[in-house]
Design a protein around this motif. Sequence first.
Motif, PDB file in Angstrom:
ATOM      1  N   MET A  45      85.969  20.786  69.656  1.00 60.27           N
ATOM      2  CA  MET A  45      85.975  19.669  70.595  1.00 60.27           C
ATOM      3  C   MET A  45      85.053  19.958  71.780  1.00 60.27           C
ATOM      4  SD  MET A  45      89.177  18.157  72.826  1.00 60.27           S
ATOM      5  CE  MET A  45      89.359  19.721  73.687  1.00 60.27           C
ATOM      6  N   ALA A  46      85.124  21.163  72.301  1.00 61.88           N
ATOM      7  CA  ALA A  46      84.295  21.534  73.452  1.00 61.88           C
ATOM      8  C   ALA A  46      82.814  21.497  73.089  1.00 61.88           C
ATOM      9  CB  ALA A  46      84.694  22.920  73.951  1.00 61.88           C
ATOM     10  N   VAL A  47      82.474  22.009  71.904  1.00 59.21           N
ATOM     11  CA  VAL A  47      81.074  22.003  71.476  1.00 59.21           C
ATOM     12  C   VAL A  47      80.587  20.574  71.268  1.00 59.21           C
ATOM     13  CG1 VAL A  47      79.499  22.663  69.610  1.00 59.21           C
ATOM     14  CG2 VAL A  47      81.186  24.311  70.470  1.00 59.21           C
ATOM     15  N   THR A  48      81.416  19.731  70.659  1.00 61.28           N
ATOM     16  CA  THR A  48      81.050  18.325  70.465  1.00 61.28           C
ATOM     17  C   THR A  48      80.787  17.643  71.809  1.00 61.28           C
ATOM     18  OG1 THR A  48      82.355  18.180  68.437  1.00 61.28           O
ATOM     19  CG2 THR A  48      81.797  16.111  69.510  1.00 61.28           C
ATOM     20  N   ALA A  49      81.679  17.875  72.774  1.00 61.63           N
ATOM     21  CA  ALA A  49      81.514  17.276  74.099  1.00 61.63           C
ATOM     22  C   ALA A  49      80.245  17.776  74.768  1.00 61.63           C
ATOM     23  CB  ALA A  49      82.731  17.591  74.963  1.00 61.63           C
ATOM     24  N   ALA A  50      79.953  19.063  74.620  1.00 59.73           N
ATOM     25  CA  ALA A  50      78.749  19.630  75.223  1.00 59.73           C
ATOM     26  C   ALA A  50      77.485  19.028  74.603  1.00 59.73           C
ATOM     27  CB  ALA A  50      78.752  21.139  75.065  1.00 59.73           C
ATOM     28  N   VAL A  51      77.513  18.856  73.274  1.00 56.16           N
ATOM     29  CA  VAL A  51      76.362  18.274  72.586  1.00 56.16           C
ATOM     30  C   VAL A  51      76.167  16.815  73.001  1.00 56.16           C
ATOM     31  CG1 VAL A  51      75.503  17.524  70.326  1.00 56.16           C
ATOM     32  CG2 VAL A  51      76.429  19.828  70.609  1.00 56.16           C
ATOM     33  N   GLU A  52      77.256  16.069  73.056  1.00 53.85           N
ATOM     34  CA  GLU A  52      77.167  14.636  73.362  1.00 53.85           C
ATOM     35  C   GLU A  52      76.744  14.371  74.816  1.00 53.85           C
ATOM     36  OE1 GLU A  52      77.439  12.107  71.304  1.00 53.85           O
ATOM     37  OE2 GLU A  52      77.811  13.415  69.586  1.00 53.85           O
ATOM     38  N   THR A  53      77.168  15.232  75.721  1.00 52.52           N
ATOM     39  CA  THR A  53      76.880  15.010  77.143  1.00 52.52           C
ATOM     40  C   THR A  53      75.695  15.822  77.642  1.00 52.52           C
ATOM     41  OG1 THR A  53      78.381  16.775  77.873  1.00 52.52           O
ATOM     42  CG2 THR A  53      79.321  14.555  77.588  1.00 52.52           C
ATOM     43  N   GLY A  54      75.308  16.838  76.880  1.00 56.85           N
ATOM     44  CA  GLY A  54      74.243  17.718  77.333  1.00 56.85           C
ATOM     45  C   GLY A  54      74.678  18.709  78.378  1.00 56.85           C
ATOM     46  N   SER A  55      75.995  18.844  78.572  1.00 58.97           N
ATOM     47  CA  SER A  55      76.518  19.757  79.596  1.00 58.97           C
ATOM     48  C   SER A  55      77.591  20.667  79.004  1.00 58.97           C
ATOM     49  CB  SER A  55      77.117  18.956  80.763  1.00 58.97           C
ATOM     50  OG  SER A  55      77.797  19.809  81.662  1.00 58.97           O
ATOM     51  N   TRP A  56      77.334  21.969  79.046  1.00 55.82           N
ATOM     52  CA  TRP A  56      78.329  22.927  78.553  1.00 55.82           C
ATOM     53  C   TRP A  56      79.584  22.894  79.426  1.00 55.82           C
ATOM     54  CZ3 TRP A  56      79.136  25.239  74.163  1.00 55.82           C
ATOM     55  CH2 TRP A  56      80.048  26.300  74.084  1.00 55.82           C
ATOM     56  N   LEU A  57      79.411  22.573  80.699  1.00 55.40           N
ATOM     57  CA  LEU A  57      80.555  22.547  81.615  1.00 55.40           C
ATOM     58  C   LEU A  57      81.561  21.470  81.197  1.00 55.40           C
ATOM     59  CD1 LEU A  57      81.935  23.613  84.139  1.00 55.40           C
ATOM     60  CD2 LEU A  57      80.582  22.005  85.490  1.00 55.40           C
ATOM     61  N   VAL A  58      81.091  20.340  80.694  1.00 57.29           N
ATOM     62  CA  VAL A  58      82.009  19.285  80.249  1.00 57.29           C
ATOM     63  C   VAL A  58      82.880  19.805  79.111  1.00 57.29           C
ATOM     64  CG1 VAL A  58      82.172  17.008  79.171  1.00 57.29           C
ATOM     65  CG2 VAL A  58      80.507  17.408  80.995  1.00 57.29           C
ATOM     66  N   GLY A  59      82.265  20.477  78.144  1.00 59.45           N
ATOM     67  CA  GLY A  59      83.040  21.063  77.055  1.00 59.45           C
ATOM     68  C   GLY A  59      84.018  22.108  77.552  1.00 59.45           C
ATOM     69  N   SER A  60      83.576  22.892  78.525  1.00 54.86           N
ATOM     70  CA  SER A  60      84.431  23.944  79.079  1.00 54.86           C
ATOM     71  C   SER A  60      85.661  23.365  79.771  1.00 54.86           C
ATOM     72  CB  SER A  60      83.641  24.797  80.076  1.00 54.86           C
ATOM     73  OG  SER A  60      82.535  25.402  79.446  1.00 54.86           O
ATOM     74  N   LEU A  61      85.518  22.200  80.373  1.00 53.44           N
ATOM     75  CA  LEU A  61      86.648  21.558  81.047  1.00 53.44           C
ATOM     76  C   LEU A  61      87.704  21.089  80.053  1.00 53.44           C
ATOM     77  CD1 LEU A  61      84.701  19.479  83.717  1.00 53.44           C
ATOM     78  CD2 LEU A  61      86.384  21.271  84.211  1.00 53.44           C
ATOM     79  N   LEU A  62      87.299  20.821  78.807  1.00 56.52           N
ATOM     80  CA  LEU A  62      88.225  20.329  77.793  1.00 56.52           C
ATOM     81  C   LEU A  62      88.888  21.453  77.000  1.00 56.52           C
ATOM     82  CD1 LEU A  62      86.103  17.368  76.374  1.00 56.52           C
ATOM     83  CD2 LEU A  62      88.019  17.233  77.978  1.00 56.52           C
ATOM     84  N   PHE A  63      88.173  22.564  76.806  1.00 57.50           N
ATOM     85  CA  PHE A  63      88.671  23.640  75.951  1.00 57.50           C
ATOM     86  C   PHE A  63      90.066  24.153  76.319  1.00 57.50           C
ATOM     87  CE2 PHE A  63      89.306  28.181  75.270  1.00 57.50           C
ATOM     88  CZ  PHE A  63      89.262  28.248  73.889  1.00 57.50           C
ATOM     89  N   PRO A  64      90.414  24.308  77.616  1.00 59.16           N
ATOM     90  CA  PRO A  64      91.702  24.931  77.947  1.00 59.16           C
ATOM     91  C   PRO A  64      92.930  24.238  77.359  1.00 59.16           C
ATOM     92  CG  PRO A  64      90.285  24.909  79.875  1.00 59.16           C
ATOM     93  CD  PRO A  64      89.601  24.083  78.838  1.00 59.16           C
TER      94      PRO A  64
END
Length: 288
Positions: A45-64
């Motif tokens: 999920m985090a990787v998908t979010a990072a790919v879709e938004t272009g921001s690793w931080l967005v994925g990091s916010l979801l991973f926890p």
Amino acid sequence: MDYVKPHDVVTEMVSAGALKLDVPVRHLLIRGALAGAYLGVATSMAVTAAVETGSWLVGSLLFPFGLCLAILLKTEIITGSFALLPCAAVDGKPNASIGRVLKNWGWVFLGNLLGSTAYAILLAIVLTTGGDAAISTTGAKLVTIAEAKTTYYASHESAGLVTVFTKGMLCNWMVGLAVVFAFATTSLTGKIVAIWGPTLMFFSQGFEHAVVNMFVIPVGMLLGAHVTLSDWWLWNQIPVTLGNLVGGMLFTGLAIYITHRPASADAPAPADRSHSVADEHPRYSPTY
């Protein structure tokens, strides 16, 4: 207020470690597999979010949220056990022998591996339409991550091993802290917040987590990453697991246990003083 003071947190840490040592093997495997799957889903999920938004931080916010599921549903994560079980052993719990601790770690590690790789296989089917189509952008990113976590370190030889071990140590300093910090509150909301912060700190900085890597490297391999089994284990899984052990056990579990453990009931009482610091400063208190 639902705040739990540090010396009571230590009591909970010791009790939790002792309870884990009494869990039957079949439940260690089931709970370990569930935890591995939860972290795998959270990672994809985090990787998908990072790919879709272009921001690793967005994925990091979801991973926890994945770690919240694993901790609050009382599953078994090897990285959390690295922090808690040594505390039970040092505290002298009768069931916390070195042999039982090592046995527990072994079964939990296996359970995490089974759950993580099972989800990796299922996700690989989804990302390739059952092998009938090219991989998605998320799949391509997972391939890149798998290679970065293995062959990149291998290209730097001994310096790569030192780096991946250190990243594992730093990671479980934070993940172990998330496990322990959850004891500092009695509310569900408080526990989620307590877990979220330290987990975000590790994931956003690209530190190395043994259970996450049990998913992300195998799925990358299934999707075509140029990574062998020996690359996976020698350049990541083994040094990361050892780094996680050191970070969780020393920097989190034992460090907090040693400095905050409740005083022994049979400890000698402090000498009576007619004039003390507390007399001069009424707001001062040596207790928590």
